[in-house]
Design a protein around this motif. Structure first.
Motif, mmCIF file in Angstrom:
data_model
loop_
_atom_site.group_PDB
_atom_site.id
_atom_site.type_symbol
_atom_site.label_atom_id
_atom_site.label_comp_id
_atom_site.label_asym_id
_atom_site.label_seq_id
_atom_site.Cartn_x
_atom_site.Cartn_y
_atom_site.Cartn_z
ATOM 1 N N MET A 170 0.674 -1.169 -0.107
ATOM 2 C CA MET A 170 0.032 0.089 0.067
ATOM 3 C C MET A 170 0.887 1.312 0.236
ATOM 4 S SD MET A 170 -2.808 1.265 2.861
ATOM 5 C CE MET A 170 -3.436 2.830 2.724
ATOM 6 N N GLN A 188 -1.143 0.829 -5.515
ATOM 7 C CA GLN A 188 -0.824 -0.649 -4.858
ATOM 8 C C GLN A 188 0.505 -0.887 -5.674
ATOM 9 O OE1 GLN A 188 -2.467 -2.399 -2.605
ATOM 10 N NE2 GLN A 188 -0.374 -3.636 -2.862
ATOM 11 N N GLU A 190 3.182 -4.163 -6.258
ATOM 12 C CA GLU A 190 3.189 -5.688 -6.766
ATOM 13 C C GLU A 190 4.479 -6.077 -6.369
ATOM 14 O OE1 GLU A 190 0.267 -6.874 -7.854
ATOM 15 O OE2 GLU A 190 -0.569 -4.864 -8.283
ATOM 16 N N LYS A 228 -5.612 1.511 5.633
ATOM 17 C CA LYS A 228 -6.954 1.453 4.598
ATOM 18 C C LYS A 228 -8.336 2.071 5.322
ATOM 19 C CE LYS A 228 -5.354 -1.080 1.064
ATOM 20 N NZ LYS A 228 -5.293 -0.824 -0.312
#
Length: 358
Positions: A170, A188, A190, A228
């Motif tokens: 994040m 985001q 990876e 989040k």
């Protein structure tokens, strides 16, 4: 013939003036500090390679070293970078997850271009009597610095690009204008599955091995959920009042759990517009009730408790701060229901404002 020549000369002069006006309204290429932050020191990340893509194709990069500070504020400066940032290509190592991540994103271009054309108010102006606004357009007021900041800085243009790295890839990005911080977006990264080339490059430069770092820092249950949750926004505004006849509110300074920060000044900050805001972490405000009666209040909030109340408050609500007439206490309410706080503090203040009591 003379009339024709005069017309051509006049037309040329008009074109020259228009060109000069266009140049005058051109916004100079942004220059800014870059910060890399994390929630806490045990969530350390280390960039391995990076590039900040810019509209002008000017090279721009992250600072050297690992992340630091708190969410949205690394606390560290860096060599000034240039160019309008429109994306990022970053490979970084999450020390506490023993994982390399790759972030490759395009920033929302329209939002970037809107933000770099703004200067946000942080203080009253000592060189202009015009009412203070939340922000001004640099394009519409290219002489703003001379007008408002000649005798002390009032409006701040875009000066800091901040990255925040949370667990599981994040990443949040903010644009900062002095104290004011506006979130650009959440992105985001990876997981890099074949990370040997990055691991070889990184661990060749430091004294610790990958295994040693893992043994010392690894957090198997690291989750981004807390950050989040902080991304939740509600349509609301703070409203500060007192029944004291001499009450004057001068400055409101909220800091939000999502890393954003605001400064609200007179006149617009007395009744700030309702808009999308995250849950407040802390709100400071400054007021007077008479000569030698200047005060500062600070209120600290618990996210879980306040978020629950915000969820049930309906649309377009006010967070009411009702200061007692004796300036020694206050009530905090939503829809006439008390709001829980972690702490409420009131101090005598030495701050003075343009409309302070003399």
């Amino acid at each position: 013939m003379d009339k024709l020549k005069a017309f051509i000369v006049a037309l040329g002069m008009l074109q020259l003036i228009n060109c000069q006006d266009m140049k005058k309204k051109e916004i100079p290429m942004p220059s800014y500090d870059v910060q890399i932050s994390h929630p806490w020191n045990n969530y350390l990340v280390t960039p391995v390679e990076d590039e900040i893509m810019t509209l002008e194709k000017v090279p721009s990069h992250l600072p050297y070293g690992s992340s630091s500070g708190t969410w949205g504020d690394s606390g560290k400066g860096f060599t000034e970078q240039g160019g309008t940032p429109i994306g990022a290509d970053i490979v970084y190592f999450s020390n506490y997850e023993d994982t390399f991540y790759h972030l490759k994103v395009d920033f929302p271009k329209d939002k970037v271009l809107a933000l770099v054309q703004r200067a946000y108010s942080n203080n009253e102006s000592d060189s202009s009597d015009e009412p203070i606004k939340e922000f001004i357009s640099i394009k519409d007021e290219p002489d703003y610095y001379e007008k408002y900041n000649k005798s002390g800085k009032s409006y701040y243009n875009f000066g800091t690009l901040t990255f925040g790295f949370a667990p599981k890839g994040m990443v949040v990005v903010w644009f900062r204008f002095g104290y004011v911080s506006v979130q650009l977006g959440e992105f985001q990264a990876e997981v890099v599955k074949d990370d040997k080339k990055y691991a070889d490059r990184m661990f060749a430069k430091i004294s610790q091995t990958r295994e040693e770092i893992k043994q010392k820092m690894f957090m198997p249950d690291a989750s981004p959920q807390e950050w989040k949750n902080y991304q939740k926004v509600y349509s609301w505004a703070p409203f500060i009042s007192s029944e004291h006849k001499g009450f004057r509110l001068f400055r409101v300074q909220p800091e939000y759990y999502n890393g954003e920060k605001e400064i609200m000044l007179r006149p617009w900050g007395i009744k700030p517009p309702v808009k999308a805001r995250a849950v407040p972490k802390e709100i400071a405000f400054f007021w007077e009730t008479g000569k030698d009666e200047a005060f500062e209040g600070r209120v600290f909030f618990n996210w879980e408790k306040v978020n629950e109340q915000f969820k049930n408050a309906g649309k377009d609500f006010k967070l009411d701060f009702k200061i007692a007439p004796d300036n020694n206490s206050m009530e905090i309410m939503i829809n006439n229901q008390p709001v829980p706080t972690d702490s409420i503090r009131i101090y005598k203040s030495n701050f003075r404002f343009r409309e302070s009591y003399k």
